[in-house]
Design a protein around this motif. Structure first.
Motif, PDB file in Angstrom:
ATOM      1  N   VAL A 153     -30.609  76.570  89.125  1.00  0.00           N
ATOM      2  CA  VAL A 153     -29.754  75.427  89.462  1.00  0.00           C
ATOM      3  C   VAL A 153     -29.549  74.628  88.188  1.00  0.00           C
ATOM      4  CG1 VAL A 153     -29.528  73.312  90.813  1.00  0.00           C
ATOM      5  CG2 VAL A 153     -30.575  75.340  91.841  1.00  0.00           C
ATOM      6  N   GLU A 154     -28.273  74.362  87.850  1.00  0.00           N
ATOM      7  CA  GLU A 154     -27.985  73.606  86.636  1.00  0.00           C
ATOM      8  C   GLU A 154     -26.792  72.687  86.854  1.00  0.00           C
ATOM      9  OE1 GLU A 154     -30.005  75.919  83.090  1.00  0.00           O
ATOM     10  OE2 GLU A 154     -27.926  76.571  83.371  1.00  0.00           O
ATOM     11  N   ALA A 164     -18.935  84.090  81.717  1.00  0.00           N
ATOM     12  CA  ALA A 164     -19.518  85.416  81.484  1.00  0.00           C
ATOM     13  C   ALA A 164     -20.659  85.729  82.442  1.00  0.00           C
ATOM     14  CB  ALA A 164     -20.007  85.520  80.040  1.00  0.00           C
ATOM     15  N   LEU A 165     -21.273  84.701  83.007  1.00  0.00           N
ATOM     16  CA  LEU A 165     -22.417  84.910  83.889  1.00  0.00           C
ATOM     17  C   LEU A 165     -21.997  85.490  85.232  1.00  0.00           C
ATOM     18  CD1 LEU A 165     -24.069  81.411  83.299  1.00  0.00           C
ATOM     19  CD2 LEU A 165     -24.402  83.502  81.948  1.00  0.00           C
ATOM     20  N   VAL A 166     -20.807  85.114  85.695  1.00  0.00           N
ATOM     21  CA  VAL A 166     -20.374  85.457  87.048  1.00  0.00           C
ATOM     22  C   VAL A 166     -20.289  86.967  87.273  1.00  0.00           C
ATOM     23  CG1 VAL A 166     -18.513  85.222  88.739  1.00  0.00           C
ATOM     24  CG2 VAL A 166     -19.190  83.245  87.337  1.00  0.00           C
ATOM     25  N   PRO A 167     -19.570  87.740  86.437  1.00  0.00           N
ATOM     26  CA  PRO A 167     -19.475  89.180  86.696  1.00  0.00           C
ATOM     27  C   PRO A 167     -20.808  89.913  86.582  1.00  0.00           C
ATOM     28  CG  PRO A 167     -17.724  88.453  85.214  1.00  0.00           C
ATOM     29  CD  PRO A 167     -18.713  87.334  85.305  1.00  0.00           C
ATOM     30  N   VAL A 168     -21.702  89.411  85.728  1.00  0.00           N
ATOM     31  CA  VAL A 168     -23.006  90.059  85.569  1.00  0.00           C
ATOM     32  C   VAL A 168     -23.868  89.833  86.809  1.00  0.00           C
ATOM     33  CG1 VAL A 168     -25.102  90.186  84.174  1.00  0.00           C
ATOM     34  CG2 VAL A 168     -22.888  89.822  83.061  1.00  0.00           C
ATOM     35  N   ILE A 169     -23.956  88.585  87.256  1.00  0.00           N
ATOM     36  CA  ILE A 169     -24.797  88.272  88.412  1.00  0.00           C
ATOM     37  C   ILE A 169     -24.244  88.908  89.681  1.00  0.00           C
ATOM     38  CG2 ILE A 169     -25.545  86.383  89.919  1.00  0.00           C
ATOM     39  CD1 ILE A 169     -25.877  84.709  87.354  1.00  0.00           C
ATOM     40  N   GLY A 171     -22.258  91.481  89.859  1.00  0.00           N
ATOM     41  CA  GLY A 171     -22.362  92.928  89.717  1.00  0.00           C
ATOM     42  C   GLY A 171     -23.761  93.448  89.983  1.00  0.00           C
ATOM     43  N   ALA A 172     -24.765  92.586  89.760  1.00  0.00           N
ATOM     44  CA  ALA A 172     -26.158  92.970  89.997  1.00  0.00           C
ATOM     45  C   ALA A 172     -26.609  92.695  91.427  1.00  0.00           C
ATOM     46  CB  ALA A 172     -27.072  92.233  89.021  1.00  0.00           C
ATOM     47  N   GLY A 173     -25.716  92.131  92.248  1.00  0.00           N
ATOM     48  CA  GLY A 173     -26.048  91.891  93.646  1.00  0.00           C
ATOM     49  C   GLY A 173     -26.354  90.457  93.998  1.00  0.00           C
ATOM     50  N   GLY A 174     -26.234  89.537  93.033  1.00  0.00           N
ATOM     51  CA  GLY A 174     -26.531  88.138  93.285  1.00  0.00           C
ATOM     52  C   GLY A 174     -25.296  87.329  93.618  1.00  0.00           C
ATOM     53  N   ARG A 175     -25.492  86.020  93.736  1.00  0.00           N
ATOM     54  CA  ARG A 175     -24.401  85.093  94.019  1.00  0.00           C
ATOM     55  C   ARG A 175     -24.495  83.915  93.061  1.00  0.00           C
ATOM     56  NH1 ARG A 175     -23.459  88.939  96.427  1.00  0.00           N
ATOM     57  NH2 ARG A 175     -22.883  89.245  98.623  1.00  0.00           N
ATOM     58  N   ILE A 176     -23.342  83.424  92.612  1.00  0.00           N
ATOM     59  CA  ILE A 176     -23.291  82.236  91.772  1.00  0.00           C
ATOM     60  C   ILE A 176     -22.042  81.447  92.139  1.00  0.00           C
ATOM     61  CG2 ILE A 176     -22.292  83.624  89.902  1.00  0.00           C
ATOM     62  CD1 ILE A 176     -23.464  81.535  87.927  1.00  0.00           C
ATOM     63  N   THR A 177     -22.235  80.168  92.480  1.00  0.00           N
ATOM     64  CA  THR A 177     -21.134  79.285  92.858  1.00  0.00           C
ATOM     65  C   THR A 177     -21.446  77.876  92.375  1.00  0.00           C
ATOM     66  OG1 THR A 177     -22.086  78.572  94.975  1.00  0.00           O
ATOM     67  CG2 THR A 177     -20.758  80.604  94.995  1.00  0.00           C
ATOM     68  N   GLY A 178     -20.527  76.963  92.659  1.00  0.00           N
ATOM     69  CA  GLY A 178     -20.831  75.555  92.508  1.00  0.00           C
ATOM     70  C   GLY A 178     -21.781  75.102  93.603  1.00  0.00           C
ATOM     71  N   SER A 188     -18.989  72.115  87.370  1.00  0.00           N
ATOM     72  CA  SER A 188     -19.943  71.803  86.303  1.00  0.00           C
ATOM     73  C   SER A 188     -21.381  71.926  86.790  1.00  0.00           C
ATOM     74  CB  SER A 188     -19.699  70.388  85.772  1.00  0.00           C
ATOM     75  OG  SER A 188     -19.924  69.422  86.788  1.00  0.00           O
ATOM     76  N   ARG A 189     -21.561  71.974  88.121  1.00  0.00           N
ATOM     77  CA  ARG A 189     -22.893  72.120  88.709  1.00  0.00           C
ATOM     78  C   ARG A 189     -22.935  73.462  89.437  1.00  0.00           C
ATOM     79  NH1 ARG A 189     -23.960  66.415  91.750  1.00  0.00           N
ATOM     80  NH2 ARG A 189     -22.447  67.332  93.194  1.00  0.00           N
ATOM     81  N   VAL A 190     -23.846  74.341  89.032  1.00  0.00           N
ATOM     82  CA  VAL A 190     -23.862  75.693  89.580  1.00  0.00           C
ATOM     83  C   VAL A 190     -25.230  76.043  90.145  1.00  0.00           C
ATOM     84  CG1 VAL A 190     -22.078  76.452  87.960  1.00  0.00           C
ATOM     85  CG2 VAL A 190     -24.484  76.851  87.419  1.00  0.00           C
ATOM     86  N   VAL A 191     -25.211  76.978  91.092  1.00  0.00           N
ATOM     87  CA  VAL A 191     -26.433  77.553  91.638  1.00  0.00           C
ATOM     88  C   VAL A 191     -26.251  79.062  91.673  1.00  0.00           C
ATOM     89  CG1 VAL A 191     -25.569  77.129  93.991  1.00  0.00           C
ATOM     90  CG2 VAL A 191     -27.983  77.696  93.624  1.00  0.00           C
ATOM     91  N   ALA A 192     -27.237  79.782  91.160  1.00  0.00           N
ATOM     92  CA  ALA A 192     -27.235  81.242  91.168  1.00  0.00           C
ATOM     93  C   ALA A 192     -28.508  81.721  91.841  1.00  0.00           C
ATOM     94  CB  ALA A 192     -27.156  81.790  89.747  1.00  0.00           C
TER      95      ALA A 192
END
Length: 207
Positions: A153-154, A164-169, A171-178, A188-192
Motif C-alpha cells: 500500500v502506497e 510498469a508495475l501493472v503488467p508485471v503484477i 501478469g503474475a496473477g496479482g491485482r493492483i489498483t487505486g 496517486s494512492r495504490v494497493v497491490a
C-alpha cells in the motif's frame, strides 16, 4: 532511454519524470522512470530500479522492472510475467494469501502517508499484518509478483512510478489498483496484492 525509444518508435509518445510528453496524441506511449528510488540510489542502497512501460490507449500493456544493481529484471504483459536474475530465468507467480493477518505487508516509507486519513489506514494495516517491511521502492513490487510479498500500500505516487508495475503484477496473477478500485495508472494512492481475495479485502479497508 528516451533517445533509443525515439529512434525505434518515432511516432510513439514518451512520458518521463524529467521531460515533457512527446507525441501526446499517439495511441502508444512509453512511460519511463530511469531511477525509481532516488534516495536509495544516492545512498548506494541496491533496491533502486528502472521502470519502462508501454501504454496503449492509456492502459499499461507491457512493463519492465529492471534492477541494475542486483542484475535482476522482471517483465510482463498483463497475461504472463517473467523474471531473470543470478538464479536463472523463468515465469513468476504471486502466492495465495487471502487474509491480511497472514500477509507480509510492504511500503517504501510511512512518510508517504500525509493526511490523517492515510496515516490511520496505514496504521490499521500495519497492526493487522503478520509482518511489515519498509524500503524497496519498485523492487517490492517485483517481490510481490514473485510470491515473496503479499500486499503493498502506497501513496503520493505518479504515473511513471506505477505504469510498469501493472503488467508485471497482473501478469503474475496479482491485482493492483487505486485505493478506490480505479485503474492504478489514474491514481496517486495504490494497493497491490498477490491474491485477488486479499486485494478485495484491502479495498474494503482503504475505501
Amino acid at each position: 532511454i528516451r533517445e533509443e525509444l525515439g529512434k525505434a518508435f518515432p511516432e510513439h509518445g514518451i512520458l518521463s519524470e524529467e521531460f515533457e510528453n512527446t507525441h501526446s496524441g499517439s495511441r502508444f506511449t512509453w512511460i519511463v522512470d530511469p531511477i525509481d528510488g532516488t534516495r536509495a540510489f544516492i545512498m548506494g542502497y541496491p533496491m533502486w530500479g528502472t521502470l519502462i512501460a508501454l501504454a496503449i490507449d492509456g492502459h499499461p500493456a507491457v512493463g519492465i522492472i529492471d534492477q541494475p544493481f542486483t542484475g535482476e529484471r522482471y517483465w510482463g504483459d498483463c497475461k504472463s510475467a517473467f523474471g531473470r536474475g543470478p538464479q536463472g530465468e523463468g515465469p513468476i507467480r504471486t502466492r495465495r494469501c487471502s487474509r491480511l493477518e497472514d500477509a507480509i505487508f510492504s511500503t517504501t516509507t510511512p512518510d508517504m502517508f500525509k493526511s490523517a486519513e492515510e496515516i490511520a489506514r496505514f496504521e490499521a494495516i500495519r497492526k493487522a499484518a503478520r509482518m511489515t517491511r519498509y524500503g524497496g521502492d519498485c523492487y517490492s513490487y517485483a517481490m510481490l509478483a514473485s510470491g515473496l510479498v503479499d500486499v503493498i500500500v502506497e501513496a503520493s505516487l505518479k504515473p511513471f512510478d506505477i505504469a510498469a508495475l501493472v503488467p508485471v503484477i497482473e501478469g503474475a496473477g496479482g491485482r493492483i489498483t487505486g485505493w478506490d478500485g480505479r485503474p492504478a495508472i489514474e491514481c496517486s494512492r495504490v494497493v497491490a496484492a498477490g491474491d485477488p481475495h486479499l486485494h478485495e479485502a484491502m479495498l474494503r479497508i482503504l475505501g
